[in-house]
Design a protein around this motif. Structure first.
Motif, PDB file in Angstrom:
ATOM      1  N   PRO A 127       0.769  -1.157  -0.032  1.00  0.00           N
ATOM      2  CA  PRO A 127       0.004  -0.050  -0.123  1.00  0.00           C
ATOM      3  C   PRO A 127       0.655   1.510  -0.017  1.00  0.00           C
ATOM      4  O   PRO A 127       0.381   2.273  -0.592  1.00  0.00           O
ATOM      5  N   GLU A 128       1.939   1.046   0.452  1.00  0.00           N
ATOM      6  CA  GLU A 128       2.922   2.523   0.751  1.00  0.00           C
ATOM      7  C   GLU A 128       3.025   3.081  -0.698  1.00  0.00           C
ATOM      8  O   GLU A 128       3.304   4.138  -0.963  1.00  0.00           O
ATOM      9  N   ARG A 129       3.083   2.236  -1.856  1.00  0.00           N
ATOM     10  CA  ARG A 129       3.499   2.708  -2.997  1.00  0.00           C
ATOM     11  C   ARG A 129       2.158   3.569  -3.473  1.00  0.00           C
ATOM     12  O   ARG A 129       2.310   4.889  -3.914  1.00  0.00           O
ATOM     13  N   ALA A 130       1.148   3.183  -3.487  1.00  0.00           N
ATOM     14  CA  ALA A 130      -0.078   4.032  -3.956  1.00  0.00           C
ATOM     15  C   ALA A 130      -0.264   5.041  -3.165  1.00  0.00           C
ATOM     16  O   ALA A 130      -0.784   6.164  -3.419  1.00  0.00           O
ATOM     17  N   MET A 131      -0.214   5.011  -1.613  1.00  0.00           N
ATOM     18  CA  MET A 131      -0.693   5.850  -0.686  1.00  0.00           C
ATOM     19  C   MET A 131       0.243   7.108  -0.681  1.00  0.00           C
ATOM     20  O   MET A 131      -0.156   8.165  -0.474  1.00  0.00           O
ATOM     21  N   SER A 132       1.717   6.721  -0.834  1.00  0.00           N
ATOM     22  CA  SER A 132       2.444   7.796  -0.853  1.00  0.00           C
ATOM     23  C   SER A 132       2.365   8.881  -1.880  1.00  0.00           C
ATOM     24  O   SER A 132       2.433   9.952  -1.664  1.00  0.00           O
ATOM     25  N   MET A 133       2.078   8.080  -2.961  1.00  0.00           N
ATOM     26  CA  MET A 133       1.920   9.267  -4.322  1.00  0.00           C
ATOM     27  C   MET A 133       0.530   9.676  -4.183  1.00  0.00           C
ATOM     28  O   MET A 133       0.430  10.629  -4.956  1.00  0.00           O
ATOM     29  N   SER A 134      -0.374   8.877  -3.696  1.00  0.00           N
ATOM     30  CA  SER A 134      -1.735   9.771  -3.664  1.00  0.00           C
ATOM     31  C   SER A 134      -1.716  10.831  -2.571  1.00  0.00           C
ATOM     32  O   SER A 134      -2.123  12.119  -3.051  1.00  0.00           O
ATOM     33  N   VAL A 135      -0.796  10.909  -1.671  1.00  0.00           N
ATOM     34  CA  VAL A 135      -0.740  12.211  -0.808  1.00  0.00           C
ATOM     35  C   VAL A 135      -0.014  13.151  -1.638  1.00  0.00           C
ATOM     36  O   VAL A 135      -0.570  14.525  -1.655  1.00  0.00           O
ATOM     37  N   ILE A 136       1.112  12.748  -2.360  1.00  0.00           N
ATOM     38  CA  ILE A 136       1.872  13.925  -3.241  1.00  0.00           C
ATOM     39  C   ILE A 136       0.924  14.211  -4.210  1.00  0.00           C
ATOM     40  O   ILE A 136       0.855  15.433  -4.596  1.00  0.00           O
ATOM     41  N   ILE A 178       2.994  15.503 -15.336  1.00  0.00           N
ATOM     42  CA  ILE A 178       4.374  14.942 -15.747  1.00  0.00           C
ATOM     43  C   ILE A 178       5.247  14.400 -14.421  1.00  0.00           C
ATOM     44  O   ILE A 178       5.747  13.273 -14.449  1.00  0.00           O
ATOM     45  N   GLY A 179       5.380  15.409 -13.468  1.00  0.00           N
ATOM     46  CA  GLY A 179       5.901  15.268 -12.388  1.00  0.00           C
ATOM     47  C   GLY A 179       5.131  13.599 -11.549  1.00  0.00           C
ATOM     48  O   GLY A 179       5.964  12.867 -11.047  1.00  0.00           O
ATOM     49  N   CYS A 392       5.814  25.080  -4.500  1.00  0.00           N
ATOM     50  CA  CYS A 392       4.816  25.529  -3.257  1.00  0.00           C
ATOM     51  C   CYS A 392       4.469  24.362  -2.607  1.00  0.00           C
ATOM     52  O   CYS A 392       3.688  24.374  -1.607  1.00  0.00           O
ATOM     53  N   ASN A 393       4.664  23.046  -2.880  1.00  0.00           N
ATOM     54  CA  ASN A 393       4.349  21.877  -2.352  1.00  0.00           C
ATOM     55  C   ASN A 393       5.352  20.956  -1.606  1.00  0.00           C
ATOM     56  O   ASN A 393       5.645  19.780  -1.670  1.00  0.00           O
ATOM     57  N   GLY A 394       5.875  21.956  -0.577  1.00  0.00           N
ATOM     58  CA  GLY A 394       6.783  21.103   0.405  1.00  0.00           C
ATOM     59  C   GLY A 394       6.093  20.637   1.657  1.00  0.00           C
ATOM     60  O   GLY A 394       6.925  20.303   2.701  1.00  0.00           O
ATOM     61  N   HIS A 395       4.936  20.428   1.476  1.00  0.00           N
ATOM     62  CA  HIS A 395       4.087  20.117   2.877  1.00  0.00           C
ATOM     63  C   HIS A 395       4.594  18.863   3.514  1.00  0.00           C
ATOM     64  O   HIS A 395       4.479  18.431   4.562  1.00  0.00           O
ATOM     65  N   PHE A 396       5.100  17.769   2.494  1.00  0.00           N
ATOM     66  CA  PHE A 396       5.446  16.592   2.817  1.00  0.00           C
ATOM     67  C   PHE A 396       6.768  16.341   3.789  1.00  0.00           C
ATOM     68  O   PHE A 396       6.850  15.381   4.202  1.00  0.00           O
ATOM     69  N   PRO A 430       9.442  10.059  -2.934  1.00  0.00           N
ATOM     70  CA  PRO A 430       8.306  10.330  -4.022  1.00  0.00           C
ATOM     71  C   PRO A 430       8.078  11.816  -4.023  1.00  0.00           C
ATOM     72  O   PRO A 430       7.862  12.465  -5.169  1.00  0.00           O
ATOM     73  N   GLY A 431       8.038  12.633  -2.965  1.00  0.00           N
ATOM     74  CA  GLY A 431       7.644  13.823  -3.102  1.00  0.00           C
ATOM     75  C   GLY A 431       8.697  14.858  -3.520  1.00  0.00           C
ATOM     76  O   GLY A 431       8.592  15.832  -4.364  1.00  0.00           O
ATOM     77  N   LEU A 432      10.185  14.544  -3.251  1.00  0.00           N
ATOM     78  CA  LEU A 432      11.158  15.275  -3.702  1.00  0.00           C
ATOM     79  C   LEU A 432      11.085  15.118  -5.318  1.00  0.00           C
ATOM     80  O   LEU A 432      11.566  16.092  -5.928  1.00  0.00           O
ATOM     81  N   ILE A 433      11.166  13.691  -5.707  1.00  0.00           N
ATOM     82  CA  ILE A 433      11.195  13.651  -7.066  1.00  0.00           C
ATOM     83  C   ILE A 433      10.292  14.266  -7.956  1.00  0.00           C
ATOM     84  O   ILE A 433      10.323  14.735  -8.830  1.00  0.00           O
ATOM     85  N   THR A 434       8.977  14.003  -7.443  1.00  0.00           N
ATOM     86  CA  THR A 434       7.887  14.632  -8.097  1.00  0.00           C
ATOM     87  C   THR A 434       7.883  16.054  -8.207  1.00  0.00           C
ATOM     88  O   THR A 434       7.565  16.722  -9.284  1.00  0.00           O
TER      89      THR A 434
END
Length: 450
Positions: A127-136, A178-179, A392-396, A430-434
């Motif tokens: 689940p970590e895969r989908a959940m982490s990118m869903s938050v991002i 794209i990100g 501006c998306n540094g929340h994570f 995932p957040g840094l890369i995206t």
């Protein structure tokens, strides 16, 4: 003296972030009191436009929720996810992105994340895969949504330079997508499979955990209220109207030829109705139409969970932006002189500044409202600022935002987590890369399209 003032700002932001909820707002007001009475700074104007847009948009989303429109959308999304369970790592984040893009608030993602986690668990996909990118994805969609407070803040700052809402959207939407695709590719096989994960295997030895894991079934079809589809249609028409008026400002009413005309909050000196005011009017009008025609009541709207989220977000933005802008305005000359040469030589450094501030403010709108005017004053072109808007998306980065914490709670396998050293959490890479890819894509797109 400026360093003492900056220390006050940072301390208030840090304490407010730890409080969560309205913490940033109330600590911002304490900081503002110190600025005024200790440092004798002149208070800047409060961020009324951003605050009112947040209240208007989220109230409309709350009406959608109260009328059952949210349940209807979740049911449609659930059917898509369950019919393609092996693609949950791909579809989950993109559907979350679409939800937030449509509604303009990341809090709407709470309704879809349990389904994403359930589908992943049932199919033994980590689940970590989908959940982490869903938050991002929820964060990224805020900077691409036509009805988000962040986009409205950008439009407010850059509108005087001739920037239209369509200019922001045609860069922000493809850049963040794209990100997202690159981020999804990164997490596609990230971490061990559940059948090989030692922590999950250890938990499976507990019969109570196994029963809980297998027993929950979110596949039951909820009864959709009769006004649900109507509410979705009304909300969709409001969003489309925002895009049309924001992209073609010549369609907005003009009042400059009236004898008793006076410019004000809603109308500029030329007599044009300002787009932020139009967003407020459209979204609250949509709320009224949903109440009238979608079988719900005003009382149900105010009791919806999204409505309380609007209050928290408004207070948070109110206090922290007012304090930050007071500090910036009163020290503008020093800041401009200090950062001018750096930004002129390395324009990308301003993207880092946006990211760092967003880490602390937990708000794309607050970050844009506080720093984008400085970017203009430092000589950065409006198109360049649009390109780096995803910064501006540094929340994570600091794991304290509600959507991030809720994603951890929804993942009952424990794969989505905050690490031993706090910053080594599931969302960091995932957040840094995206975010990085979205910024690079935005810079490329703005150089071609604007």
């Amino acid at each position: 003296m400026i360093f003492a003032q900056l220390a006050v700002v940072l301390i208030c932001i840090f304490i407010g972030a730890r409080m969560s909820g309205i913490g940033l707002g109330v600590m911002g007001m304490i900081g503002l009191l110190i600025m005024i009475f200790v440092f004798d700074l002149i208070p800047s104007d409060p961020p009324l436009e951003v605050m009112l847009i947040i209240m208007s948009v989220v109230t409309a989303a709350a009406a959608l929720q109260a009328a059952g429109g949210m349940d209807y959308l979740v049911q449609v999304a659930g059917k898509i996810l369950r019919s393609n369970p092996k693609q949950i790592t791909f579809l989950g984040p993109l559907i979350t992105y679409a939800f937030v893009l449509f509604a303009g608030t990341a809090h709407i993602s709470y309704s879809i994340m349990p389904i994403i986690a359930e589908v992943a668990i049932k199919n033994r996909i980590r689940p970590e895969r989908a959940m982490s990118m869903s938050v991002i994805g929820a964060y990224m969609a805020i900077t691409a949504s036509p009805v988000s407070a962040a986009a409205a803040a950008m439009l407010t700052v850059l509108g005087a330079s001739g920037v239209k809402l369509f200019d922001i959207l045609m860069i922000a939407i493809p850049a963040t997508l794209i990100g997202m695709f690159v981020g999804i590719l990164f997490v596609w096989k990230r971490g061990k499979e559940l059948s090989e994960d030692p922590e999950f295997l250890e938990r499976m030895k507990d019969p109570a955990f196994v029963k809980n894991l297998e027993g929950k079934d979110l596949n039951t079809v909820a009864t959709i209220p009769p006004g649900a589809v109507k509410s979705v249609i009304i909300f969709s028409l409001a969003v489309m109207s925002v895009v049309i008026f924001g992209s073609f400002p010549q369609l907005l009413p003009e009042f400059g030829n009236k004898a008793d005309f006076h410019p004000g909050f809603a109308v500029n000196e030329a007599g044009h109705l300002l787009m932020p005011s139009m967003i407020m009017i459209l979204m609250l009008a949509a709320t009224g139409l949903i109440i009238l025609f979608a079988d719900t009541t005003a009382g149900k709207v105010t009791k919806a969970s999204l409505f309380s989220s609007a209050g928290q977000a408004t207070i948070a933005v109110f206090g922290v932006v007012w304090m930050s802008s007071t500090f910036m305005d009163n020290n503008f000359a020093v800041i401009q002189q200090t950062l001018g040469d750096l930004v002129a030589s390395y324009p990308w450094s301003f993207a880092i500044a946006l990211f760092l501030l967003s880490m602390l403010l937990y708000s794309q709108a607050s970050t844009a409202k506080a720093l984008m005017p400085l970017g203009l004053s430092l000589g950065l072109p409006p198109a360049y600022l649009i390109g780096i808007f995803p910064a501006c998306n540094g929340h994570f980065f600091i794991p304290g935002y509600p959507t991030l914490l809720m994603a951890i709670e929804f993942d009952r396998t424990g794969t989505t987590r905050i690490g031993k050293y706090v910053l080594n959490h599931s969302f960091m890479l995932p957040g840094l890369i995206t975010t990085t890819v979205s910024i690079l894509a935005g810079l490329l797109l703005q150089s071609i399209l604007l």
